[in-house]
Design a protein around this motif. Structure first.
Motif, PDB file in Angstrom:
ATOM      1  N   SER A  78       0.835  -1.210   0.000  1.00 21.78           N
ATOM      2  CA  SER A  78       0.000   0.000   0.000  1.00 21.78           C
ATOM      3  C   SER A  78       0.865   1.254   0.000  1.00 21.78           C
ATOM      4  O   SER A  78       0.536   2.248  -0.653  1.00 21.78           O
ATOM      5  N   THR A  82       0.794   4.073  -2.870  1.00 26.88           N
ATOM      6  CA  THR A  82       0.520   5.471  -2.541  1.00 26.88           C
ATOM      7  C   THR A  82       1.570   6.380  -3.169  1.00 26.88           C
ATOM      8  O   THR A  82       1.256   7.461  -3.681  1.00 26.88           O
ATOM      9  N   LYS A 116       0.824   6.729  -6.800  1.00 26.63           N
ATOM     10  CA  LYS A 116      -0.312   7.649  -6.940  1.00 26.63           C
ATOM     11  C   LYS A 116       0.174   9.093  -6.886  1.00 26.63           C
ATOM     12  O   LYS A 116      -0.207   9.923  -7.706  1.00 26.63           O
ATOM     13  N   ASN A 124      -8.383   9.908  -6.934  1.00 23.54           N
ATOM     14  CA  ASN A 124      -9.054   9.446  -5.733  1.00 23.54           C
ATOM     15  C   ASN A 124      -8.393   8.140  -5.296  1.00 23.54           C
ATOM     16  O   ASN A 124      -8.218   7.225  -6.102  1.00 23.54           O
ATOM     17  N   THR A 125      -8.033   8.034  -4.029  1.00 22.16           N
ATOM     18  CA  THR A 125      -7.373   6.847  -3.509  1.00 22.16           C
ATOM     19  C   THR A 125      -8.203   5.592  -3.740  1.00 22.16           C
ATOM     20  O   THR A 125      -7.655   4.511  -3.979  1.00 22.16           O
ATOM     21  N   ASN A 126      -9.520   5.717  -3.711  1.00 21.44           N
ATOM     22  CA  ASN A 126     -10.385   4.560  -3.961  1.00 21.44           C
ATOM     23  C   ASN A 126     -10.145   3.944  -5.331  1.00 21.44           C
ATOM     24  O   ASN A 126     -10.347   2.739  -5.514  1.00 21.44           O
ATOM     25  N   VAL A 127      -9.706   4.752  -6.285  1.00 22.67           N
ATOM     26  CA  VAL A 127      -9.445   4.255  -7.635  1.00 22.67           C
ATOM     27  C   VAL A 127      -8.386   3.155  -7.597  1.00 22.67           C
ATOM     28  O   VAL A 127      -8.473   2.174  -8.327  1.00 22.67           O
ATOM     29  N   PHE A 153      -7.939   0.937  -5.478  1.00 20.22           N
ATOM     30  CA  PHE A 153      -8.514  -0.327  -5.033  1.00 20.22           C
ATOM     31  C   PHE A 153      -9.662  -0.776  -5.933  1.00 20.22           C
ATOM     32  O   PHE A 153      -9.918  -1.967  -6.059  1.00 20.22           O
ATOM     33  N   ASN A 154     -10.318   0.167  -6.590  1.00 21.95           N
ATOM     34  CA  ASN A 154     -11.395  -0.158  -7.524  1.00 21.95           C
ATOM     35  C   ASN A 154     -10.847  -0.516  -8.904  1.00 21.95           C
ATOM     36  O   ASN A 154     -11.542  -1.124  -9.703  1.00 21.95           O
ATOM     37  N   GLU A 155      -9.654  -0.080  -9.201  1.00 22.86           N
ATOM     38  CA  GLU A 155      -8.990  -0.349 -10.478  1.00 22.86           C
ATOM     39  C   GLU A 155      -7.672  -1.053 -10.159  1.00 22.86           C
ATOM     40  O   GLU A 155      -6.595  -0.488 -10.335  1.00 22.86           O
ATOM     41  N   GLN A 202     -12.494  12.691  -3.511  1.00 23.51           N
ATOM     42  CA  GLN A 202     -13.671  12.465  -2.655  1.00 23.51           C
ATOM     43  C   GLN A 202     -13.371  11.451  -1.597  1.00 23.51           C
ATOM     44  O   GLN A 202     -12.660  10.551  -1.753  1.00 23.51           O
TER      45      GLN A 202
END
Length: 108
Positions: A56, A60, A63, A75-78, A80-82, A108
């Protein structure tokens, strides 16, 4: 035309398929560096970052580098979603192809 065009501005002027190629090359370079891979080694684009061995913390850092180099907010969620390089490249290419103001929306 002046030479002051930045990398992100130049990318936004390219056709979509060329944007994807440029983004893919950049993302591959950053991932290979983080994974201590040689430039000529093949990076599996459809394998999860974590299955490749990324932590992680390293993810980061990638990113942050992408945000600086591409002048956008990711977005940090990207991450984990991608969860593959291929999916991340598609996401970033779509983001760059969007209106310039959309690329600067706060995370967000």
């Amino acid at each position: 035309m002046s030479e002051t065009h930045t990398f992100p501005a130049r990318l936004r002027e390219l056709p979509a398929h060329e944007v994807r190629e440029e983004v893919e090359a950049l993302v591959e370079e950053l991932f290979k560096d983080a994974l201590l891979m040689d430039a000529d080694e093949e990076l599996p684009l459809q394998t999860s970052y974590f299955d490749l061995g990324l932590t992680s913390l390293r993810l980061t850092r990638i990113k942050q580098q992408l945000e600086e180099l591409l002048d956008l907010t990711i977005n940090t969620n990207v991450l984990f979603n991608e969860p593959t390089v291929e999916q991340l490249v598609l996401y970033l290419s779509d983001l760059l192809a969007a209106a310039p103001s959309a690329a600067h929306l706060p995370a967000q």
